[in-house]
Design a protein around this motif. Structure first.
Motif, PDB file in Angstrom:
ATOM      1  N   LEU A  20       0.808  -1.355  -0.022  1.00 31.14           N
ATOM      2  CA  LEU A  20      -0.035   0.048   0.159  1.00 31.14           C
ATOM      3  C   LEU A  20       1.025   1.131   0.077  1.00 31.14           C
ATOM      4  CD1 LEU A  20      -2.499  -1.059   2.755  1.00 31.14           C
ATOM      5  CD2 LEU A  20      -2.657  -1.399   0.177  1.00 31.14           C
ATOM      6  N   GLY A  21       1.188   1.535  -1.130  1.00 26.16           N
ATOM      7  CA  GLY A  21       2.290   2.484  -1.456  1.00 26.16           C
ATOM      8  C   GLY A  21       2.205   3.744  -0.662  1.00 26.16           C
ATOM      9  N   MET A  22       1.096   4.394  -0.857  1.00 22.73           N
ATOM     10  CA  MET A  22       1.038   5.763  -0.128  1.00 22.73           C
ATOM     11  C   MET A  22       0.763   5.737   1.453  1.00 22.73           C
ATOM     12  SD  MET A  22      -2.199   8.509  -1.062  1.00 22.73           S
ATOM     13  CE  MET A  22      -2.118  10.244  -0.452  1.00 22.73           C
ATOM     14  N   VAL A  23       0.458   4.624   1.777  1.00 20.00           N
ATOM     15  CA  VAL A  23       0.531   4.268   3.437  1.00 20.00           C
ATOM     16  C   VAL A  23       1.950   4.350   3.632  1.00 20.00           C
ATOM     17  CG1 VAL A  23      -0.040   2.861   5.136  1.00 20.00           C
ATOM     18  CG2 VAL A  23      -1.688   3.205   3.310  1.00 20.00           C
ATOM     19  N   ARG A  24       2.509   3.379   2.988  1.00 22.64           N
ATOM     20  CA  ARG A  24       4.121   3.073   3.409  1.00 22.64           C
ATOM     21  C   ARG A  24       4.786   4.242   3.337  1.00 22.64           C
ATOM     22  NH1 ARG A  24       8.289   1.585  -0.120  1.00 22.64           N
ATOM     23  NH2 ARG A  24       6.805   1.316  -1.868  1.00 22.64           N
ATOM     24  N   HIS A  25       4.817   5.220   2.167  1.00 14.48           N
ATOM     25  CA  HIS A  25       5.460   6.439   2.195  1.00 14.48           C
ATOM     26  C   HIS A  25       4.893   7.253   3.228  1.00 14.48           C
ATOM     27  CE1 HIS A  25       7.715   5.521  -1.327  1.00 14.48           C
ATOM     28  NE2 HIS A  25       6.789   5.153  -2.016  1.00 14.48           N
ATOM     29  N   GLY A  26       4.075   7.468   3.627  1.00 12.00           N
ATOM     30  CA  GLY A  26       3.125   8.436   4.427  1.00 12.00           C
ATOM     31  C   GLY A  26       3.929   8.062   5.838  1.00 12.00           C
ATOM     32  N   GLN A  27       3.883   6.966   6.207  1.00 17.99           N
ATOM     33  CA  GLN A  27       4.414   6.419   7.601  1.00 17.99           C
ATOM     34  C   GLN A  27       5.869   6.739   7.483  1.00 17.99           C
ATOM     35  OE1 GLN A  27       3.659   2.316   7.705  1.00 17.99           O
ATOM     36  NE2 GLN A  27       1.504   2.432   8.311  1.00 17.99           N
TER      37      GLN A  27
END
Length: 575
Positions: free
Chosen positions: A490-497
């Protein structure tokens, strides 16, 4: 035989509706009987989604492409509740849509019928109340026609959105006389508001006395694009677009400075600063988080703002503005456009292109990564390459997550000269930001416009949620290219974290070959793991063949998408 279901369809035909998206079931059967009769005489036909949420998203895509009403339906119980996420998406983005759900028989209300969703059970009418512009139970046959007209009127109003009719099975199948008023529906669908003369005079004064202006084009400016561009070109004003209006403008226009807002361009932000814009004219935008870069006060939201919109809800957010005008942008701008149409000083709209093939006056976070390099596929280069490879007039739907981040920033639109000004080439379901939105919406767009290919850019997380809807495109033989950005996360979640300093948790997905899944469904598909494989694909042949195709593209998962404004909001940082 002519029943209430037939009556509904006759009205929809007069609005230009050609198909209804849904999933059949017991309580909605009389409406499907009417659809079967309609299909036999060459009228409105049924398109079967795989899940009711997909049906609602398809109806939204259909409405966006056609400009008319999108229609979806579902049976009682879980059929109705499954629609809600898709209906909420249309509500958040102001898309006109008719939602028809079934109820069990009126006489059995409160008796524990299978899938009962009446006021005495699991009350679905109440559930739809907060995500529709009009919402009612049709409890008697005589109510149906006036309530249908009320619903249509509300859906196309100056605060447009979905409307909901909940109809018990016994009411839907009641016979009614086959007589319909031959008058038109204009009174129920034409809601153009003329701006006041006082406001127009104030606007004229501001326009006449100001040279340094930047225009912000929002999605609500679609009907006035010709007039707006005549004014911009005659006065040599710079212009930017909001993410929702990305597909309405030509990115290679010499006065275009990029997208402002969510995943936007620094050149657009610069064009809105006080040293470059004495006035900022925003047309048809709601000034929400997405269109203001997280409510940045240095750009649109200042006393330099002139805000024009047909939607009164938009104008409630511009209390700091110098001038606010409610009304049709087309009616506001037509007098100016007529004066300026043949102005010899008008800037010619000749494409302004750099040697790298990108718009010359738009800045990019990683311009160098837009070029194809051997090896791992950079998402910046992938999106740039796809935009260049699409036939003229291709429609694009960008899904929630990194898909719309990469797409907003790097997908460049070149509009054909013969394209109607109001036609939008790029769509985002960004108000409610539903994962899988683009998958359903792209099917609806393709069903609405079979003459142009449709591209859906989605992520592997979204595809795992809603990817089965590609089989609807297969069944309907729709020209749809599904691009799955596969980074096993879940790319946006990963980068956001990572950017927020949060814990790295719950974002990993298994390494799945989506091309093989599509192949098992009978869909043409390709697994693409390198730049060389991508360049070897004959995309033009794919676009010209009937039916859907899926590209499972492994992207470099370490590339950081343009999500700065979103992170400021999530972390509470000041602009």
């Amino acid at each position: 035989m002519f029943e209430n279901g037939d009556l509904i369809l006759r009205y929809l035909e007069r609005l230009g509706v050609r198909c209804v998206f849904g999933v059949p079931g017991g309580s909605i059967e009389p409406f499907y009987n009417a659809l079967a009769r309609s299909q036999r005489r060459g009228g409105i036909r049924a398109i079967t989604a795989r899940h009711e949420t997909g049906a609602a998203l398809m109806a939204e895509g259909y409405a966006r492409e056609t400009g008319t009403l999108g229609v979806c339906c579902a049976t009682a119980g879980p059929g109705a509740t499954n629609l809600i996420t898709g209906v909420a998406s249309a509500y958040a983005d102001g898309i006109p849509m008719l939602v028809i759900t079934a109820q069990t028989s009126l006489e059995k209300f409160g008796q524990g019928s299978l899938q009962e969703t009446s006021c005495t059970g699991i009350n679905t009418v109440e559930m739809f109340a907060r995500c529709t512009r009009y919402n009612t139970l049709v409890s008697h046959s005589a109510q149906l026609e006036p309530k249908l007209l009320q619903a249509i009127s509300q859906s196309f109003s100056n605060t447009p959105g979905p409307v909901h009719l909940s109809i018990p099975i016994d009411v839907m199948r009641l016979p009614v006389p086959e007589s319909l008023d031959t008058g038109n529906l204009r009174a129920f669908t034409n809601h153009s508001v003329a701006p006041s003369q006082t406001c127009l005079q104030a606007l004229l004064k501001e326009v006449a006395e100001t040279d340094r202006v930047t225009v912000v084009i929002g999605e609500g400016a679609a009907s006035a694009l010709s007039e707006l561009m005549a004014l911009i070109e005659a006065r040599h004003w710079k212009f930017v677009a909001t993410p929702r209006a990305k597909g309405l403008v030509d990115h290679f226009h010499p006065l275009f400075r990029g997208i402002f807002g969510f995943a936007g361009h620094e050149s657009a932000a610069e064009a809105l600063k006080v040293n470059q814009a004495e006035r900022v004219i925003a047309v048809g935008t709601g000034l929400d988080e997405v269109s203001t870069a997280g409510w940045d006060p240095t750009a649109i939201l200042s006393d330099r703002l002139i805000h024009l919109s047909p939607n009164p809800e938009h104008l409630t957010r511009s209390n700091m503005a110098r001038l606010v005008i409610l009304g049709s942008p087309e009616l506001m701008l037509k007098p100016f456009a007529e004066m300026l149409a043949n102005d010899p000083q008008r800037t010619p709209s000749v494409a302004h292109i750099e040697d790298d093939g990108l718009p010359a006056d738009v800045s990019y976070d990683d311009r160098g990564k837009c070029d194809m390099q051997p090896g791992a596929i950079k998402p910046q280069a992938l999106v740039t390459h796809l935009a260049r490879s699409c036939p003229a007039g291709t429609r694009v739907a960008l899904d929630s997550g990194t898909s719309f981040l990469w797409g907003i920033h790097y997908w460049n639109v070149s509009r054909p000269h013969n394209l109607p000004a109001a036609a939008c080439l790029v769509h985002l379901g960004i108000g409610f930001a539903t994962m899988g939105w683009a998958i359903g919406a792209s099917v609806g767009i393709a069903a609405a416009n079979p003459d142009h290919p449709v591209v859906c850019v989605t992520g592997d997380g979204s595809y795992l949620m809603a990817g089965q809807e590609i089989t609807t495109a297969l069944q309907e033989n729709l020209n749809l290219l599904m691009i799955v950005l596969n980074d096993s996360s879940l790319g946006m979640v990963r980068h956001g974290q990572s950017l927020s300093g949060g814990e790295s948790i719950a974002h990993d997905l298994p390494d799945i070959n989506y091309a093989r899944i599509a192949e098992a469904m009978g869909i043409e598909s390709y697994r693409v793991e390198s730049t060389e494989q991508l360049l070897a694909l004959d995309l033009m042949a794919i676009f010209t063949r009937p039916g859907p195709c899926l590209l499972d593209i492994r992207i470099d998962r370490d590339e950081l998408p343009p999500m700065g404004s979103r992170m400021k909001v999530l972390t509470g940082a000041t602009p």
